[in-house]
Design a protein around this motif. Structure first.
Motif, PDB file in Angstrom:
ATOM      1  N   PRO A  57      -0.171  -1.514   1.115  1.00 50.94           N
ATOM      2  CA  PRO A  57      -0.550  -0.199   0.599  1.00 50.94           C
ATOM      3  C   PRO A  57       0.113   0.205  -0.720  1.00 50.94           C
ATOM      4  O   PRO A  57      -0.390   1.099  -1.400  1.00 50.94           O
ATOM      5  N   ALA A  58       1.186  -0.428  -1.122  1.00 50.22           N
ATOM      6  CA  ALA A  58       1.898   0.005  -2.326  1.00 50.22           C
ATOM      7  C   ALA A  58       1.493  -0.758  -3.584  1.00 50.22           C
ATOM      8  O   ALA A  58       2.004  -0.469  -4.662  1.00 50.22           O
ATOM      9  N   ASP A  59       0.571  -1.709  -3.470  1.00 55.75           N
ATOM     10  CA  ASP A  59       0.177  -2.491  -4.641  1.00 55.75           C
ATOM     11  C   ASP A  59      -0.728  -1.649  -5.545  1.00 55.75           C
ATOM     12  O   ASP A  59      -1.849  -1.321  -5.168  1.00 55.75           O
ATOM     13  N   PRO A  60      -0.252  -1.323  -6.741  1.00 59.90           N
ATOM     14  CA  PRO A  60      -1.049  -0.477  -7.636  1.00 59.90           C
ATOM     15  C   PRO A  60      -2.330  -1.159  -8.114  1.00 59.90           C
ATOM     16  O   PRO A  60      -3.321  -0.478  -8.408  1.00 59.90           O
ATOM     17  N   ASP A  61      -2.350  -2.479  -8.189  1.00 63.02           N
ATOM     18  CA  ASP A  61      -3.553  -3.187  -8.620  1.00 63.02           C
ATOM     19  C   ASP A  61      -4.671  -3.030  -7.594  1.00 63.02           C
ATOM     20  O   ASP A  61      -5.832  -2.835  -7.959  1.00 63.02           O
ATOM     21  N   ILE A  62      -4.322  -3.113  -6.324  1.00 56.23           N
ATOM     22  CA  ILE A  62      -5.317  -2.950  -5.260  1.00 56.23           C
ATOM     23  C   ILE A  62      -5.856  -1.521  -5.277  1.00 56.23           C
ATOM     24  O   ILE A  62      -7.061  -1.298  -5.177  1.00 56.23           O
ATOM     25  N   GLU A  63      -4.964  -0.578  -5.439  1.00 53.44           N
ATOM     26  CA  GLU A  63      -5.363   0.831  -5.516  1.00 53.44           C
ATOM     27  C   GLU A  63      -6.323   1.056  -6.683  1.00 53.44           C
ATOM     28  O   GLU A  63      -7.325   1.771  -6.546  1.00 53.44           O
ATOM     29  N   ALA A  64      -6.068   0.421  -7.818  1.00 49.20           N
ATOM     30  CA  ALA A  64      -6.923   0.578  -9.001  1.00 49.20           C
ATOM     31  C   ALA A  64      -8.317  -0.005  -8.750  1.00 49.20           C
ATOM     32  O   ALA A  64      -9.325   0.589  -9.161  1.00 49.20           O
ATOM     33  N   VAL A  65      -8.392  -1.149  -8.077  1.00 50.04           N
ATOM     34  CA  VAL A  65      -9.694  -1.754  -7.785  1.00 50.04           C
ATOM     35  C   VAL A  65     -10.481  -0.859  -6.827  1.00 50.04           C
ATOM     36  O   VAL A  65     -11.672  -0.634  -7.027  1.00 50.04           O
ATOM     37  N   ILE A  66      -9.819  -0.334  -5.816  1.00 54.16           N
ATOM     38  CA  ILE A  66     -10.494   0.555  -4.866  1.00 54.16           C
ATOM     39  C   ILE A  66     -11.016   1.804  -5.582  1.00 54.16           C
ATOM     40  O   ILE A  66     -12.157   2.230  -5.361  1.00 54.16           O
ATOM     41  N   GLU A  67     -10.208   2.353  -6.451  1.00 56.22           N
ATOM     42  CA  GLU A  67     -10.632   3.530  -7.211  1.00 56.22           C
ATOM     43  C   GLU A  67     -11.824   3.201  -8.099  1.00 56.22           C
ATOM     44  O   GLU A  67     -12.793   3.963  -8.174  1.00 56.22           O
ATOM     45  N   ARG A  68     -11.788   2.045  -8.758  1.00 55.03           N
ATOM     46  CA  ARG A  68     -12.884   1.643  -9.638  1.00 55.03           C
ATOM     47  C   ARG A  68     -14.178   1.474  -8.845  1.00 55.03           C
ATOM     48  O   ARG A  68     -15.240   1.972  -9.245  1.00 55.03           O
ATOM     49  N   LEU A  69     -14.110   0.789  -7.696  1.00 56.71           N
ATOM     50  CA  LEU A  69     -15.315   0.580  -6.890  1.00 56.71           C
ATOM     51  C   LEU A  69     -15.843   1.885  -6.312  1.00 56.71           C
ATOM     52  O   LEU A  69     -17.061   2.109  -6.275  1.00 56.71           O
ATOM     53  N   THR A  70     -14.947   2.755  -5.880  1.00 55.29           N
ATOM     54  CA  THR A  70     -15.353   4.052  -5.342  1.00 55.29           C
ATOM     55  C   THR A  70     -16.076   4.866  -6.414  1.00 55.29           C
ATOM     56  O   THR A  70     -17.139   5.455  -6.156  1.00 55.29           O
ATOM     57  N   THR A  71     -15.513   4.864  -7.601  1.00 55.97           N
ATOM     58  CA  THR A  71     -16.133   5.573  -8.721  1.00 55.97           C
ATOM     59  C   THR A  71     -17.480   4.961  -9.069  1.00 55.97           C
ATOM     60  O   THR A  71     -18.463   5.673  -9.286  1.00 55.97           O
ATOM     61  N   GLN A  72     -17.539   3.654  -9.106  1.00 53.59           N
ATOM     62  CA  GLN A  72     -18.782   2.934  -9.443  1.00 53.59           C
ATOM     63  C   GLN A  72     -19.874   3.267  -8.448  1.00 53.59           C
ATOM     64  O   GLN A  72     -21.029   3.520  -8.832  1.00 53.59           O
ATOM     65  N   MET A  73     -19.545   3.311  -7.174  1.00 52.84           N
ATOM     66  CA  MET A  73     -20.559   3.578  -6.155  1.00 52.84           C
ATOM     67  C   MET A  73     -20.985   5.034  -6.134  1.00 52.84           C
ATOM     68  O   MET A  73     -22.093   5.356  -5.708  1.00 52.84           O
ATOM     69  N   SER A  74     -20.131   5.914  -6.614  1.00 54.59           N
ATOM     70  CA  SER A  74     -20.503   7.337  -6.638  1.00 54.59           C
ATOM     71  C   SER A  74     -21.379   7.650  -7.840  1.00 54.59           C
ATOM     72  O   SER A  74     -21.885   8.760  -7.966  1.00 54.59           O
ATOM     73  N   GLY A  75     -21.521   6.655  -8.736  1.00 56.74           N
ATOM     74  CA  GLY A  75     -22.388   6.840  -9.893  1.00 56.74           C
ATOM     75  C   GLY A  75     -21.688   7.458 -11.082  1.00 56.74           C
ATOM     76  O   GLY A  75     -22.331   7.720 -12.101  1.00 56.74           O
ATOM     77  N   GLU A  76     -20.403   7.728 -10.978  1.00 54.71           N
ATOM     78  CA  GLU A  76     -19.669   8.286 -12.102  1.00 54.71           C
ATOM     79  C   GLU A  76     -19.359   7.189 -13.104  1.00 54.71           C
ATOM     80  O   GLU A  76     -19.258   6.024 -12.763  1.00 54.71           O
TER      81      GLU A  76
END
Length: 190
Positions: free
Chosen positions: A169-188
């Motif tokens: 849970p503390a890996d910032p790279d994993i967090e960044a990928v999750i944020e990017r995919l979440t944003t991508q799927m929301s259409g933003e």
């Protein structure tokens, strides 16, 4: 004479199978498994600056085959892959898998080589086998997530990345990928 030979073969097979089932997988001694469990516990509570060190220690534990000959095959496969000689790497990793079918790193190395050769089907098959042998193998999970994203399956990729984040849970790279995919799927837009 034939019955005695058959009986002997049956007993020998039963003994071999019994010993095989009662021993840890290659590279996975009890102390190694305990060490991995401890490292994964530490990874769950790690600060971001500790993540790389703990990941490295986990990878180091996974790379211990328990056999010098198997370690040579692993090293040769890794060296060939680093030099971009992926077909040669596949040969070394295949030999490793043939000799140690319960050693996840052989499959993981071969999956990486297959992926770099554009052979996604065999790569996915080997990543699946890694996860059968070591369900916490975040490297294999990341490989699956990358392939899913390349096949334009962002929701599936996100689910796999979230499983990786649950382990780390503390890996910032994993967090960044999750944020990017979440944003991508929301259409933003990013």
């Amino acid at each position: 004479m034939g019955i005695k030979k058959h009986l002997y073969n049956s007993i020998a097979t039963a003994l071999c199978v019994g010993v095989w089932y009662s021993t840890p997988a290659i590279g996975q001694t009890t102390s190694s498994l305990e060490r991995l469990d401890l490292l994964f516990e530490q990874l769950l509570e790690a600060e971001p600056d500790e993540v790389s060190r703990l990941e490295g220690q986990i990878i180091s534990e996974w790379s211990k085959s328990g056999s010098p000959a198997l370690d040579v095959l692993l090293r040769r496969g890794e060296d060939a892959a680093e030099e971009g000689e992926f077909a040669v790497a596949v040969e070394h990793f295949t030999a490793l898998v043939d000799h140690a079918p319960d050693f996840p790193e052989g499959y993981h190395g071969r999956a990486t080589a297959y992926y770099n050769m554009g052979l996604y089907g065999p790569a996915i098959d080997d990543l699946r086998q890694v996860l059968v042998l070591e369900p916490r193998h975040f490297g294999a999970m990341i490989g699956v997530a990358i392939i899913l994203e390349e096949f334009e399956k962002p929701q599936d990729a996100l689910e796999v990345w979230e499983m990786v984040a649950a382990l780390n849970p503390a890996d910032p790279d994993i967090e960044a990928v999750i944020e990017r995919l979440t944003t991508q799927m929301s259409g933003e837009t990013l």
